[in-house]
Each structure stands twice: as C-alpha cells, then as structure tokens.
Scaffold this active site. Structure first.
Site, PDB file in Angstrom:
ATOM      1  N   ASP A 305      47.457  -6.174  80.758  1.00 51.49           N
ATOM      2  CA  ASP A 305      47.464  -4.744  80.483  1.00 51.49           C
ATOM      3  C   ASP A 305      46.541  -4.510  79.275  1.00 51.49           C
ATOM      4  OD1 ASP A 305      47.950  -2.048  80.510  1.00 51.49           O
ATOM      5  OD2 ASP A 305      50.116  -2.209  80.642  1.00 51.49           O
TER       6      ASP A 305
HETATM    7  C1  BGC Z   1      49.134   0.961  80.990  1.00 51.70           C
HETATM    8  C2  BGC Z   1      48.887   0.502  82.405  1.00 51.70           C
HETATM    9  C3  BGC Z   1      47.531   0.960  82.879  1.00 51.70           C
HETATM   10  C4  BGC Z   1      46.485   0.459  81.907  1.00 51.70           C
HETATM   11  C5  BGC Z   1      45.066   0.807  82.306  1.00 51.70           C
HETATM   12  C6  BGC Z   1      47.969   0.676  80.067  1.00 51.70           C
HETATM   13  O1  BGC Z   1      48.116   1.297  78.844  1.00 51.70           O
HETATM   14  O2  BGC Z   1      50.294   0.334  80.500  1.00 51.70           O
HETATM   15  O3  BGC Z   1      49.904   0.963  83.253  1.00 51.70           O
HETATM   16  O4  BGC Z   1      47.290   0.484  84.169  1.00 51.70           O
HETATM   17  O5  BGC Z   1      46.746   1.025  80.634  1.00 51.70           O
HETATM   18  O6  BGC Z   1      44.803   2.133  82.128  1.00 51.70           O
END
Ligand code: BGC
Length: 765
Positions: A305
């Site tokens: 993430d």
């Molecule tokens: C979130 C994810 C997301 C990723 C990319 C993160 O902050 O937790 O769910 O897919 O960002 O945008």
C-alpha cells in the site's frame, strides 16, 4: 508475547506440512515460457524497475493536466519504473484524457524498456476515477442487498469502463472485515461477516477479471484484492494503527474472503498498511509467503500500500533505514513497492541485491510475477488497444446502479408513517439533504469524495423528493462548512428549520456524515454529531412526525434520538441514484428489501458483532452476585423491514447426523403473507452448541435473495458443505467437532449432530 510466537511458528509448521492445495491459478505454458524469455534479457536495473510503482504526480507538468516529457524520460527512461498509479491533479479525468496519458507512458516504456508499464487505479464503486464513467453504490450497500448479482454487475462495469480508458488494473475489491464501526473505512467493504465478504468479494473478483485469469480480455482487468490482512480492526479504531487479532480468528475469519478470491484467481493483492499482533503486515513472511504463496501455490503479485515500505522505518521502527525496509518487505513476499514519489526506490533494490540482502532468486521470483501479470493481461501484445466500448457510461449500467441502490437502503424502523402520503406537506432538512457528495462518499471523483463538483446532473435527496411529491420544502438546519474539515458544521439554521417544520405534515431529516476517506476520516466520538442530534431533537419538539434518513459510511450512534423518530432508514452511501431510489421507497412505489450487513451499535462501550461469543450474553447467575452480561444493540446484523410480511415454514435438513464429508441440503418455504410484492433476503445461520473453544453464538452460512408476489411461496434450498461448520482451534488447525449443531433460518431451527471429529490443516477441504 511468548505464546504468540509459539503460535505463529505452529501455524508456519502447519502450513509447511500441509498437503499442497491445487494452484490458485493454473499455470499457462505459453505465458511461463515468455516470462522466462523476457527475464533472461533483463539487467539488474531493469529488474528492479519492474518492482517499483510511482504515482502519476511525478510525471505531471506545471498544468498538472499533462505529462512532462522530461520527467517521463527520467522516470521511465532512466529509472525504468514498471508501474504507475493514481490520477492527475488528484482528481478524476475523462476516459479520453486518461487513455491519452496511458498511451504516452506505454509508448515510452516500449521504446526504452521493451516491457509495457502497468497502470493501476482505485476504482472502488465503479469507475470512481473517470468523470464520464458509471458509479454504483459503495460496497457496504452492495452487502446490504444480500444479492451477489450486484457485486457481479458492479465488477463487470468497473472493469469494462476502466479498460475503456486503457487501464488494465483496479485496486478492488476491498474485503476488510468491518468489525469495528469506529474505523473510517467500514463503507469500503462488505460489512462485518466473513461469509458475506467472501461471497460478494468473489463475485466481484470474477466479474472484474472474467473467465480466464491467464488471458484477461479487453473488457476485463486484473484485481488487487485488499488489504491483506486484518486491516479493519485497529485497537484504537483509527486508520493505519495496530490490530491485535487472535490467531485463530485471523485464520478463520479474516483470511476467508482473501482465500475465496485467491481461489477464484485474483491476480494481485494489496497489503494491509498497519501491523497485526506487532508485526507490520508488509514484513510478515508467514502471512505473505507462508499462507498465500506457499500454501495456495499463488503465483500473483503482492503490491504494497501507499509508501508502506517507508513506513517500516519511518512509522513502525522495525527497520533502521530505507534499504533495510526494502529488503525486509521484499524478503517477506512483497513483489511491487508502491513508493509513490521516490524513484530512488529502484536504486535501493539494486543495492540490496548487490550487497546480498535480497537474493538473486527472490529478485527473479518477484520480477517473474510482475511479468506474468503483464502477460496475463496481454500487455506485451497490446500495451494499448483499439477496441470499441459501446456500453461505456451506458443506460444499462445506470439502471443497475439504481436497482442496487433500491435493494440496499435499509428500513430500520417504521411506526406506520411510511409510505408517505401523496399529498403530505414534506419538509426535507439536515446537512445530507442536498448533497451528491454525501450520497457518494469517498473514492468518488476524488479521494476524499467531491461528487457535487462533478455530477450536478444527478438528484440529491431534496431534488428527488421534489420530483416525486407535490409539496416539498427544504430548509437545511445544519450544513457542512464548504472547504473546511469534513466534520465542520454550521448549526445556525436550526431555528429556521424548526419554523418550517411547523408548517409541514412530516419532517424528513437527512443526517449522517460528510464524505471522507482513510485516515482523514478518523473520529474521536462515534456518536452522531451534537449539532445533528440537536436538530433532530428540536424538530421533534414541534410534534411533527420525524423520518430519520441516515446517510453515513459507518453506524454513528443515535440511541438517544432514535425514540424521537417515527421511521428510520439507513441509506449508507448509495451513490448517484441513491436519492431517486429513496424517493421510490419512501413513496411506496418500491418496497424495501435491504438488510444491515453490520451490527448497528447503541452504546459506545458495546461495539459488538453478531457472531459474538456465547459467553458475552448471559442471564443473571443464582445467588448474591450478579454475574450477567447483556448484549444491547440498536439493530442487529441482518435487520431490515419491508412494507410486506414474510412467513417461514418447513425448515428441512437432509440429514440428522453428518460428518465433514457430507453436503447438507437445507430447505425452507418462504411466503409473502402481505398485500404488496417484496424481496426477502433469506439468511441461514449455524450454531456449534459445544466446542473446544468458546463458540460463536451463531454464524451466517448461506443467503439468497428472492422476490415474492403477495401470497406467493418459494422454497429456498441451500447446499451447505458440512466442513464449512468447522472453526480454527487454538492450535491453528481446522476442527469440525463431534456434537450438536443448530441450523436456523427465519425464526425456525433444526438440531443435528456431527458424529465424528475431523481436524485438518489446509483452509477448507
Ligand atoms: C489506500 C489504498 C489505495 C492506495 C492507492 C492507499 O492510501 O490505503 O486502498 O489503493 O492508497 O491509492
């Protein structure tokens, strides 16, 4: 702590000893041969580049609407970065704009690396990041329909429209068990129950990827199931903070939806940003490599993430610096690092391979996985594609979204005020009454949600009610302060709303939350805001009947104002057609059939789930000491009213005695005994009456949504593999124990007996 460690190693041992389950995705010879061929010709730097994903912001020019060729030269030309995510200027763009940008990146990537880039987007409830795409109700609403068809419909439309914008990868579906209502991401997934999560997430995964995960066609995308694993229950209730989860719960409940999706061919998975039982998930080799890659033979890609490798040293302090963190993550099983702003991550990987912290073997394994993903998506043959997408933004998708909203809005209470009378003078009030932003929630055109700026063409609640009823007035009473923190409110209009209520026959008060997403959505108090409670209390003081509409991403506590309402409807986040659906339901043109996919709590110190332990609810003991325990919730999981009534009869189970090898057939007759057509979610529960671990009071084992005309009866039949009644014991093994079980459905129940204990290692047999 010692115990936990012993347990972890026992689980690892069990994983290692377990007979290999069939591969999650069958391997394809042609794909594998091509992977090897490409890998052979790659330099260390090129390999490292494939393992890094950056945000599009690093390529934006000064306008923030176009790519800067000089930056493209650095990021793709020099660093050879293999993946890009996110949207320009932090906002959705049109399909055309998105496609043009991807084409530019692919051209450069093929020219300098000869390997296509893979672009990924957070498409969360439909094409969340396309201005002209289709949105569906958020996943929490889809769960409330208890109808798998809507997860399929949304998955298909999301994949189709994303592909139409030349993007082959969506970071969806979300399957974090929402078992703590304080957590700000409850609405992104399918509620508190592992079975509902598994069924809905699998349906969505299959619909996004299509039939053959080895050859994804031009109407489908790769999924990134997320966030593996245990993200939804932070001890503090705050996003991205540590969770403590009993090892058997982790294995049995939290793993369940992921397992269902891995088995269904999910090509990639995104990792939980936080830590579980003290170990940051990004550094947890037992979970990433052990449970998934080894046990399931999964050959897909684990992507981190946002900036979570950095978090290993900057936030979690389990690594001393970037290089240590990079090696820690990749050695645990990470295959692609979402290091949004830092192309130097490529250099860090190269250094770690050179100094031996990452072995050549692990590097090649990760690169193979990324190449395999790109090949499975057909990107080597067609980095971009000419294909017509006639259904893009279609009426069909809009109708599906509306139908999903209709089946998802939950009637929680009705003293008879609903359906509303045709000629009633209706006052619509509250901060959520006139907002597309609140109907959509986060991940809607912008990360934090900004639907009013993008879709003025759809109806807010007041607009939809004005179209449906003749005498509708509007006075907000309380508003969300534009441009401020999402929680900031202006309550100066309460007096005006009360004055308007005096002239009305009924007051529809739309309360809840403004939109938010992730950590900015953290709260210190689960209660509905004080201003909104004041508004409801003041309106009820007029003596006019109050219909309370809850438009919120998580169940905000309303225990003190609920008695003031004649009816309560929770619409959650029903998206662009949610208000039209609400008008049809409030008027009685349509019937309610949604049910809560979570427990609606009543008290802040009583945040329970429906599958609580039997020991959590007890009668008073005999004698002087009052050792009781009381479950007191606002509305239970599965609660939802209708304008008609349903009667259940003839619960029949195919066998009174069973073993783990049996498949139990359970049938029940459901009759619509009222005078209106309606849909009913039929829910089948099991209870293990005596077990070696304190059993859950009940568990959902099946659900079906049926439509019944007045007077009509249908027989619903469930096929329940008896091994599904097993639980994970204290030693990490699955156990179906000899003894009595109860199956229950619609107030009926049947007792049956398991005649033989069976214990096994692999998840499911
Ligand atoms: C979130 C994810 C997301 C990723 C990319 C993160 O902050 O937790 O769910 O897919 O960002 O945008």
């Amino acid at each position: 702590m010692k115990k936990v460690l012993i347990f972890l190693s026992a689980a690892l041992l069990a994983a290692a000893c377990a007979p290999k389950a069939p591969r999650a995705i069958p391997s394809d010879k042609a794909v594998e041969a091509k992977v090897e061929k490409v890998l052979e010709g790659m330099t260390l730097e090129e390999k490292a580049g494939q393992l890094v994903q950056l945000t599009i912001s690093v390529l934006e020019d000064g306008t923030r609407e176009a790519i800067d060729p000089a930056k493209l030269e650095i990021i793709i030309g020099q660093y050879k970065v293999g993946s890009i995510l996110n949207v320009m200027h932090d906002a959705a763009h049109s399909r055309e704009h998105t496609a043009a940008m991807v084409r530019q990146i692919q051209e450069k990537s093929m020219e300098v690396i000869g390997i296509p880039c893979i672009y990924g987007l957070d498409m969360i409830h439909g094409a969340s990041y396309l201005t002209d795409g289709s949105l569906y109700p958020q996943e929490i609403n889809l769960a409330a329909t208890f109808n798998r068809d809507y997860a399929r419909m949304m998955g298909r439309a999301m994949a189709y429209e994303t592909r139409a914008a030349q993007v082959p990868w969506v970071f969806s579906p979300v399957m974090d068990l929402g078992r703590d209502p304080r957590w700000p991401r409850i609405w992104e997934s399918f509620g508190e129950d592992p079975y509902v999560q598994s069924e809905m997430a699998r349906a969505e995964t299959e619909a996004i990827q299509g039939e053959d995960p080895n050859h994804i066609d031009l109407e489908h995308c790769a999924v990134s199931i997320k966030h593996f694993i245990g993200y939804g229950v932070p001890v503090s209730g705050k996003d991205r903070t540590p969770a403590i989860i009993a090892q058997n719960d982790l294995r049995e409940k939290f793993f369940a939806p992921f397992l269902a999706c891995f088995r269904a061919g999910a090509l990639t998975a995104m990792v939980n940003s936080a830590s579980v039982n003290g170990i940051p998930t990004h550094a947890n080799a037992i979970l990433l490599s052990g449970w998934v890659k080894e046990e399931l033979g999964w050959d897909g890609v684990f992507v981190t993430d946002w900036a979570d490798i950095d978090n290993l040293f900057k936030r979690d302090h389990v690594a001393a610096d970037k290089r240590e963190a990079v090696a820690m993550g990749i050695n645990a099983g990470i295959d692609m690092i979402m290091d949004p702003y830092d192309p130097e991550c490529v250099t860090a990987i190269v250094d770690c391979v050179k100094d031996g912290r990452i072995s050549q073997e692990r590097l090649d394994d990760a690169v193979r996985r990324v190449l395999r993903l790109k090949l499975r998506l057909g990107l080597f043959d067609k980095p971009v594609w000419d294909y017509s997408y006639p259904e893009f933004g279609s009426e069909q998708f809009a109708q599906e979204s509306y139908a999903a909203a209709l089946e998802s809005e939950v009637l929680l209470k009705n003293d008879g005020i609903l359906p509303l009378k045709e000629d009633a003078r209706i006052l619509v009030t509250g901060p959520n009454a006139n907002s597309m932003r609140t109907l959509n929630g986060g991940w809607s055109y912008r990360w934090q949600g900004d639907a009013d700026a993008f879709v003025p063409q759809y109806n807010t609640i007041v607009e939809a009610l004005q179209r449906r009823f003749k005498q509708v007035s509007y006075e907000p009473g309380v508003t969300y302060v534009a441009g401020a923190d999402w929680q900031a409110e202006d309550a100066s209009g309460i007096g005006k709303a009360v004055a308007a209520a005096r002239k009305a026959d009924v007051v529809v008060v739309c309360v809840g939350e403004n939109s938010y997403c992730e950590t900015p959505g953290n709260i210190n108090d689960l209660n509905l805001s004080r201003n909104q409670k004041r508004l409801v209390t003041a309106l009820s003081g007029t003596g006019k009947p109050v219909v309370l509409i809850l438009n919120e991403g998580r169940p905000r506590l309303i225990g003190d104002i609920e008695p003031l309402a004649a009816a309560v409807v929770d619409v959650m986040l029903p998206s662009n057609f949610g208000a039209d659906a609400l008008a049809a339901l409030l008027s009685g043109d349509e019937n309610f059939s949604g049910r809560l996919p979570f427990t609606y709590p009543k008290h802040i110190n009583a945040l329970h789930t429906y599958d609580y332990k039997v020991s959590e609810h007890r009668e008073t003991m005999n004698g002087s000491y009052n050792y009781d325990a009381v479950m007191d919730v606002q509305w239970p999981f599965g609660h939802g009213l209708s304008y008609t009534q349903f009667a259940y009869k003839n619960l029949v189970v195919s066998a009174e005695n069973f073993t783990a090898a049996d498949i139990l057939k359970v049938s029940v007759d459901v009759t619509n005994t009222g005078s209106r057509a309606g849909k009913e979610a039929v829910l089948l529960y099991s209870s293990d009456l005596v077990a070696s671990l304190v059993p859950d009071v009940k568990r959902l084992r099946g659900f079906e949504k049926i439509a019944l005309a007045p007077g009509e009866t249908k027989t619903v039949t469930f096929e329940l593999p008896a091994c599904d009644l097993a639980f994970v014991g204290a030693d990490g093994h699955w156990r179906l124990e000899q003894g009595d079980f109860r199956l229950s459905c619609g107030g009926l129940s049947a007792l049956l007996t398991c005649t033989e204990t069976k214990v096994w290692d692999t998840p499911n047999i």
